[in-house]
Design a protein around this motif. Structure first.
Motif, mmCIF file in Angstrom:
data_model
loop_
_atom_site.group_PDB
_atom_site.id
_atom_site.type_symbol
_atom_site.label_atom_id
_atom_site.label_comp_id
_atom_site.label_asym_id
_atom_site.label_seq_id
_atom_site.Cartn_x
_atom_site.Cartn_y
_atom_site.Cartn_z
ATOM 1 N N TYR A 91 14.156 -8.848 3.558
ATOM 2 C CA TYR A 91 13.381 -10.091 3.690
ATOM 3 C C TYR A 91 12.055 -9.975 2.926
ATOM 4 C CZ TYR A 91 11.152 -14.147 5.843
ATOM 5 O OH TYR A 91 10.517 -15.338 6.033
ATOM 6 N N PHE A 92 11.334 -8.892 3.167
ATOM 7 C CA PHE A 92 10.032 -8.732 2.499
ATOM 8 C C PHE A 92 10.211 -8.587 0.989
ATOM 9 C CE2 PHE A 92 6.367 -8.514 5.416
ATOM 10 C CZ PHE A 92 7.030 -8.766 6.607
ATOM 11 N N ALA A 93 11.242 -7.867 0.570
ATOM 12 C CA ALA A 93 11.485 -7.714 -0.875
ATOM 13 C C ALA A 93 11.820 -9.065 -1.489
ATOM 14 C CB ALA A 93 12.607 -6.711 -1.110
ATOM 15 N N ALA A 94 12.683 -9.844 -0.823
ATOM 16 C CA ALA A 94 13.100 -11.146 -1.366
ATOM 17 C C ALA A 94 11.913 -12.098 -1.475
ATOM 18 C CB ALA A 94 14.192 -11.756 -0.485
ATOM 19 N N PRO A 111 4.540 -7.059 -0.034
ATOM 20 C CA PRO A 111 4.443 -5.597 -0.121
ATOM 21 C C PRO A 111 5.091 -4.863 1.044
ATOM 22 C CG PRO A 111 2.269 -6.628 -0.375
ATOM 23 C CD PRO A 111 3.221 -7.708 0.027
ATOM 24 N N VAL A 112 5.674 -3.723 0.713
ATOM 25 C CA VAL A 112 6.244 -2.816 1.709
ATOM 26 C C VAL A 112 5.527 -1.472 1.571
ATOM 27 C CG1 VAL A 112 8.304 -1.525 2.411
ATOM 28 C CG2 VAL A 112 8.510 -3.931 1.702
ATOM 29 N N ILE A 162 12.070 -0.603 -4.716
ATOM 30 C CA ILE A 162 11.477 0.392 -5.634
ATOM 31 C C ILE A 162 9.962 0.251 -5.712
ATOM 32 C CG2 ILE A 162 13.436 0.955 -7.129
ATOM 33 C CD1 ILE A 162 12.264 -1.127 -9.116
ATOM 34 N N THR A 163 9.452 -0.899 -5.325
ATOM 35 C CA THR A 163 8.005 -1.131 -5.359
ATOM 36 C C THR A 163 7.287 -0.621 -4.107
ATOM 37 O OG1 THR A 163 8.485 -3.299 -4.450
ATOM 38 C CG2 THR A 163 8.167 -3.173 -6.835
ATOM 39 N N THR A 164 8.017 0.027 -3.197
ATOM 40 C CA THR A 164 7.417 0.513 -1.945
ATOM 41 C C THR A 164 6.217 1.435 -2.205
ATOM 42 O OG1 THR A 164 9.544 0.392 -0.828
ATOM 43 C CG2 THR A 164 7.894 1.815 0.180
ATOM 44 N N HIS A 165 5.137 1.167 -1.482
ATOM 45 C CA HIS A 165 3.963 2.046 -1.542
ATOM 46 C C HIS A 165 4.158 3.154 -0.511
ATOM 47 C CE1 HIS A 165 1.602 -0.976 -3.813
ATOM 48 N NE2 HIS A 165 2.312 -1.837 -3.110
ATOM 49 N N ILE A 166 4.055 4.394 -0.942
ATOM 50 C CA ILE A 166 4.253 5.511 -0.014
ATOM 51 C C ILE A 166 2.895 6.093 0.387
ATOM 52 C CG2 ILE A 166 5.212 7.841 0.220
ATOM 53 C CD1 ILE A 166 7.543 6.871 -1.525
ATOM 54 N N VAL A 167 2.694 6.233 1.683
ATOM 55 C CA VAL A 167 1.447 6.791 2.214
ATOM 56 C C VAL A 167 1.784 8.071 2.981
ATOM 57 C CG1 VAL A 167 -0.432 6.413 3.871
ATOM 58 C CG2 VAL A 167 0.265 4.559 2.335
ATOM 59 N N SER A 168 1.277 9.207 2.512
ATOM 60 C CA SER A 168 1.517 10.494 3.171
ATOM 61 C C SER A 168 0.342 10.801 4.094
ATOM 62 C CB SER A 168 1.628 11.616 2.132
ATOM 63 O OG SER A 168 2.651 11.316 1.204
#
Ligand code: VGL
Ligand code: ZN
Length: 193
Positions: free
Chosen positions: A44-47, A51-52, A94-100
């Protein structure tokens, strides 16, 4: 209640990592059950081009929260290990922001805002409302939602896509109640307009 995600909204997927799922070193019972539901939110968010963010516990091998160092937890989510990888069934755009988080030996972080650039990232993306789900309800989800509210974001908890560790039984339910008390709202996938 219908909710229409729009510009200013972001989805935050908390710690969907192998070690927190069945077979992992700190497994949350039933953690796999929420993956299909979570994938619906992700789609849903991608469509809608929203941002994810995917957070991950990302510890050094001798992290102080691990039992060999006197901490409460079995070793888990060691940076770069298979246990720290996101579950392969998770359909992250593929646009996911990764937070470690919790990447330093002496720092733990149940909140994805703690010691990270998450607040700066959300501000740069002009986010005002966050939709937060996954694991564990009473640790990282709870603390992330609490910080989001403190930082003046509106927070929605994906009630149909969270799971609790339940080290203390009822901990998940108590955390959900506390989040509502603090000002969070629950959302179910069917309520997305
Ligand atoms: C977490 C326990 C230890 C979590 C992380 O992601 O909820 N719980 N480290
Ligand atoms: Zn941890």
């Amino acid at each position: 209640m219908k909710i229409a995600p729009a510009a200013g909204d972001a989805l935050i997927v908390v710690d969907m990592q192998n070690d927190f799922l069945p077979g992992g070193s700190l497994a949350v019972a039933g953690g796999n059950d929420i993956i299909p539901q979570l994938n619906r939110y992700l789609a849903y968010f991608a469509a809608h081009r929203l941002p994810v963010v995917a957070t991950r516990d990302w510890h050094p091998p001798d992290h102080y929260s691990f039992q060999p160092q006197g901490g409460p937890w079995p070793p888990h989510c060691i940076a770069g290990s298979d246990g720290a990888a996101f579950h392969s069934g998770l359909e992250l755009p593929i646009t996911t922001h990764i937070v470690s988080k919790a990447t330093a030996r002496e720092n733990d972080a149940y909140s994805a805002f703690s010691g990270t650039q998450l607040d700066e990232l959300l501000q740069a993306l002009h986010i005002r409302r966050v939709f937060v789900g996954d694991i564990a309800t009473e640790y990282c989800v709870f603390n992330t939602v609490k910080d989001a509210l403190r930082l003046r974001y509106a927070a929605f908890v994906l009630e149909d896509a969270v799971r609790a560790i339940e080290r203390q039984s009822g901990g998940g339910q108590r955390a959900l109640q506390e989040m509502v008390y603090l000002g969070a709202q629950f959302i179910h996938y069917e309520e997305l307009a």
